[in-house]
Motif scaffolding. Structure first.
Motif, PDB file in Angstrom:
ATOM      1  N   UNK A 163     -18.697   4.789  -2.057  1.00 24.55           N
ATOM      2  CA  UNK A 163     -18.589   3.326  -1.981  1.00 24.55           C
ATOM      3  C   UNK A 163     -17.153   2.859  -2.200  1.00 24.55           C
ATOM      4  N   UNK A 164     -16.760   1.868  -1.421  1.00 23.21           N
ATOM      5  CA  UNK A 164     -15.368   1.409  -1.446  1.00 23.21           C
ATOM      6  C   UNK A 164     -14.944   0.929  -2.827  1.00 23.21           C
ATOM      7  N   UNK A 165     -15.868   0.332  -3.598  1.00 19.35           N
ATOM      8  CA  UNK A 165     -15.482  -0.223  -4.893  1.00 19.35           C
ATOM      9  C   UNK A 165     -15.152   0.858  -5.919  1.00 19.35           C
ATOM     10  N   UNK A 166     -15.455   2.120  -5.624  1.00 20.30           N
ATOM     11  CA  UNK A 166     -15.151   3.212  -6.548  1.00 20.30           C
ATOM     12  C   UNK A 166     -13.905   3.986  -6.148  1.00 20.30           C
ATOM     13  N   UNK A 167     -13.196   3.498  -5.109  1.00 21.39           N
ATOM     14  CA  UNK A 167     -12.040   4.220  -4.574  1.00 21.39           C
ATOM     15  C   UNK A 167     -10.790   3.363  -4.610  1.00 21.39           C
ATOM     16  N   UNK A 168      -9.650   4.002  -4.793  1.00 18.54           N
ATOM     17  CA  UNK A 168      -8.355   3.381  -4.540  1.00 18.54           C
ATOM     18  C   UNK A 168      -7.458   4.418  -3.864  1.00 18.54           C
ATOM     19  N   UNK A 169      -6.515   3.911  -3.058  1.00 15.65           N
ATOM     20  CA  UNK A 169      -5.579   4.791  -2.360  1.00 15.65           C
ATOM     21  C   UNK A 169      -4.153   4.291  -2.615  1.00 15.65           C
ATOM     22  N   UNK A 170      -3.275   5.213  -2.974  1.00 15.90           N
ATOM     23  CA  UNK A 170      -1.852   4.933  -3.035  1.00 15.90           C
ATOM     24  C   UNK A 170      -1.175   5.683  -1.887  1.00 15.90           C
ATOM     25  N   UNK A 171      -0.258   5.013  -1.198  1.00 13.79           N
ATOM     26  CA  UNK A 171       0.388   5.572  -0.010  1.00 13.79           C
ATOM     27  C   UNK A 171       1.872   5.763  -0.299  1.00 13.79           C
ATOM     28  N   UNK A 185       5.108   4.562  -4.921  1.00  9.61           N
ATOM     29  CA  UNK A 185       4.211   4.277  -3.795  1.00  9.61           C
ATOM     30  C   UNK A 185       4.814   3.271  -2.826  1.00  9.61           C
ATOM     31  N   UNK A 186       4.620   3.522  -1.554  1.00  4.36           N
ATOM     32  CA  UNK A 186       4.984   2.555  -0.521  1.00  4.36           C
ATOM     33  C   UNK A 186       3.991   1.401  -0.539  1.00  4.36           C
ATOM     34  N   UNK A 187       2.719   1.737  -0.775  1.00  8.54           N
ATOM     35  CA  UNK A 187       1.671   0.730  -0.951  1.00  8.54           C
ATOM     36  C   UNK A 187       0.710   1.241  -2.015  1.00  8.54           C
ATOM     37  N   UNK A 188       0.441   0.407  -3.014  1.00 14.35           N
ATOM     38  CA  UNK A 188      -0.420   0.810  -4.129  1.00 14.35           C
ATOM     39  C   UNK A 188      -1.749   0.062  -4.063  1.00 14.35           C
ATOM     40  N   UNK A 189      -2.829   0.811  -4.278  1.00 15.15           N
ATOM     41  CA  UNK A 189      -4.127   0.179  -4.447  1.00 15.15           C
ATOM     42  C   UNK A 189      -4.821  -0.263  -3.184  1.00 15.15           C
ATOM     43  N   UNK A 190      -4.593   0.415  -2.057  1.00 14.68           N
ATOM     44  CA  UNK A 190      -5.352   0.098  -0.843  1.00 14.68           C
ATOM     45  C   UNK A 190      -6.817   0.465  -1.045  1.00 14.68           C
ATOM     46  N   UNK A 191      -7.701  -0.310  -0.477  1.00 13.70           N
ATOM     47  CA  UNK A 191      -9.135  -0.062  -0.592  1.00 13.70           C
ATOM     48  C   UNK A 191      -9.649   0.630   0.663  1.00 13.70           C
ATOM     49  N   UNK A 192     -10.772   1.299   0.521  1.00 17.49           N
ATOM     50  CA  UNK A 192     -11.393   1.955   1.666  1.00 17.49           C
ATOM     51  C   UNK A 192     -11.737   0.913   2.727  1.00 17.49           C
ATOM     52  N   UNK A 193     -11.400   1.216   3.971  1.00 17.96           N
ATOM     53  CA  UNK A 193     -11.691   0.311   5.078  1.00 17.96           C
ATOM     54  C   UNK A 193     -10.589  -0.681   5.387  1.00 17.96           C
ATOM     55  N   UNK A 194      -9.624  -0.851   4.474  1.00 18.97           N
ATOM     56  CA  UNK A 194      -8.491  -1.728   4.768  1.00 18.97           C
ATOM     57  C   UNK A 194      -7.637  -1.128   5.877  1.00 18.97           C
ATOM     58  N   UNK A 195      -7.057  -1.987   6.692  1.00 20.15           N
ATOM     59  CA  UNK A 195      -6.124  -1.566   7.732  1.00 20.15           C
ATOM     60  C   UNK A 195      -4.714  -1.879   7.244  1.00 20.15           C
ATOM     61  N   UNK A 196      -3.909  -0.841   7.028  1.00 19.65           N
ATOM     62  CA  UNK A 196      -2.551  -0.995   6.527  1.00 19.65           C
ATOM     63  C   UNK A 196      -1.584  -0.732   7.676  1.00 19.65           C
ATOM     64  N   UNK A 197      -0.741  -1.708   7.987  1.00 22.42           N
ATOM     65  CA  UNK A 197       0.234  -1.570   9.064  1.00 22.42           C
ATOM     66  C   UNK A 197       1.509  -0.947   8.504  1.00 22.42           C
ATOM     67  N   UNK A 198       1.944   0.163   9.118  1.00 23.18           N
ATOM     68  CA  UNK A 198       3.048   0.955   8.594  1.00 23.18           C
ATOM     69  C   UNK A 198       4.006   1.349   9.713  1.00 23.18           C
ATOM     70  N   UNK A 199       5.279   1.583   9.380  1.00 22.42           N
ATOM     71  CA  UNK A 199       6.175   2.194  10.368  1.00 22.42           C
ATOM     72  C   UNK A 199       5.675   3.596  10.720  1.00 22.42           C
ATOM     73  N   UNK A 200       5.956   4.039  11.940  1.00 25.06           N
ATOM     74  CA  UNK A 200       5.534   5.384  12.319  1.00 25.06           C
ATOM     75  C   UNK A 200       6.152   6.414  11.375  1.00 25.06           C
ATOM     76  N   UNK A 201       5.430   7.513  11.159  1.00 27.24           N
ATOM     77  CA  UNK A 201       5.961   8.558  10.293  1.00 27.24           C
ATOM     78  C   UNK A 201       4.851   9.266   9.542  1.00 27.24           C
ATOM     79  N   UNK A 202       5.252  10.152   8.639  1.00 26.48           N
ATOM     80  CA  UNK A 202       4.321  10.922   7.815  1.00 26.48           C
ATOM     81  C   UNK A 202       4.209  10.275   6.444  1.00 26.48           C
ATOM     82  N   UNK A 203       2.987  10.174   5.965  1.00 25.72           N
ATOM     83  CA  UNK A 203       2.721   9.561   4.670  1.00 25.72           C
ATOM     84  C   UNK A 203       1.826  10.482   3.842  1.00 25.72           C
ATOM     85  N   UNK A 204       2.011  10.372   2.543  1.00 21.69           N
ATOM     86  CA  UNK A 204       1.221  11.134   1.579  1.00 21.69           C
ATOM     87  C   UNK A 204       0.261  10.171   0.892  1.00 21.69           C
ATOM     88  N   UNK A 205      -1.039  10.441   0.985  1.00 25.00           N
ATOM     89  CA  UNK A 205      -2.065   9.565   0.443  1.00 25.00           C
ATOM     90  C   UNK A 205      -2.659  10.202  -0.807  1.00 25.00           C
TER      91      UNK A 205
END
Length: 314
Positions: A163-171, A185-205
């Protein structure tokens, strides 16, 4: 599905400010704009037609500058989610800041400018581009290349969605697998299902399930003009704790709990009659403190197997 741009950072003060193994699919043209931002204009994003093929007449002494953005040199025009700012290309002597001349959240705005030099800055989520533009008496249009994509994250345990409410993502920028990743973090606390717009490249989640030690890391690649869906696989389970005087008895209130590893590292502490936590699979010792006495039990956590753990007050 929520559009995510920079979460807390204010707009850059000038054009030189610092802006804030997955499956790629086509970026949907209807990607939702930020709250309160208008949708695409009649020109932007129309197949087979670039914006500003015809510019409106400018007022006397001014020229029209029509701008639009696209996903790289060969990409289509970006239909929404853009923020445009036009700055004078010379800083003010008193403050050193570049004066803001105009701004717009239209996908393909037209600015009426006096002759002179300007810096045009555009943001799309976390992706940005800027160009110096020299305006004369003749109107012109200008394309901006914003090599950006979108990332949408999810996670599961034993092939069952968490469930999304039990997850967080740092990018983070960079690759964890290659040992090249940023410390912040480039972005802290993204939730499951959110669409994050980013420059092209490799990211560590970094995916965190619950608030204990269920943490998984993965690298993802964001491609321009693509929506990348990435699912992180956790090996963890939800554990509920209760201190009882007899088996299957009533949970004792005001119990202090500590969960430790076999090596003695503390994983989680809490107070309550029936706390629930998420633990990565492995072996643990559970210690309950009540009325100055300690009671313990060793447990084994297996991925996807939620369980209720009773500790006998004996």
């Amino acid at each position: 599905m929520q559009f995510l741009g920079p979460p807390t950072a204010p707009p850059p003060p000038g054009p030189f400010g610092t802006p804030p193994a997955a499956r790629p699919t086509g970026l949907p043209p209807g990607l939702p704009p930020p709250p309160g931002q208008p949708g695409p204009s009649a020109q932007a994003g129309q197949p087979g037609r670039e914006p500003h093929s015809v510019l409106p007449p400018a007022p006397p002494g001014k020229a029209a500058l029509g701008v639009y953005a696209r996903f790289g040199a060969e990409g289509g025009s970006i239909p929404r989610g853009l923020v445009w700012r036009v700055f004078a290309d010379q800083p003010e002597a008193s403050t050193g800041a570049f004066p803001l001349v105009a701004e717009s959240s239209e996908p393909a705005p037209v600015f009426f400018l006096n002759p002179g030099g300007y810096i045009v800055h555009v943001t799309y989520g976390f992706a940005t581009a800027a160009q110096r533009v020299q305006m004369g008496p003749v109107s012109r249009r200008q394309a901006f290349e914003v090599p950006a994509g979108a990332l949408r994250l999810a996670a599961d345990v034993d092939d069952k969605p968490i469930p999304a409410q039990k997850l967080t993502f740092d990018i983070f920028e960079g690759s964890f697998l290659q040992g090249r990743t940023s410390s912040q973090p480039y972005y802290r606390g993204a939730a499951a299902g959110d669409v994050v717009l980013l420059p092209e490249g490799t990211y560590h989640v970094v995916s965190t399930y619950g608030d204990a030690n269920a943490v998984v890391r993965a690298d993802v690649i964001v491609q321009p003009g693509k929506l990348t869906d990435a699912t992180v696989h956790h090996r963890a389970a939800q554990i509920s704790l209760k201190l009882v005087k007899v088996a299957h008895g009533e949970a004792q209130a005001d119990t202090q709990w500590t969960v430790i590893t076999p090596g003695g590292d503390t994983i989680k502490e809490s107070i309550g009659a029936f706390p629930t936590l998420v633990l990565s699979e492995g072996d643990y010792s559970v210690i309950a403190r009540k009325d100055g006495k300690n009671f313990s039990r060793d447990i084994k956590v297996e991925a996807g197997k939620n369980q209720e753990v009773e500790v006998l007050a004996k």
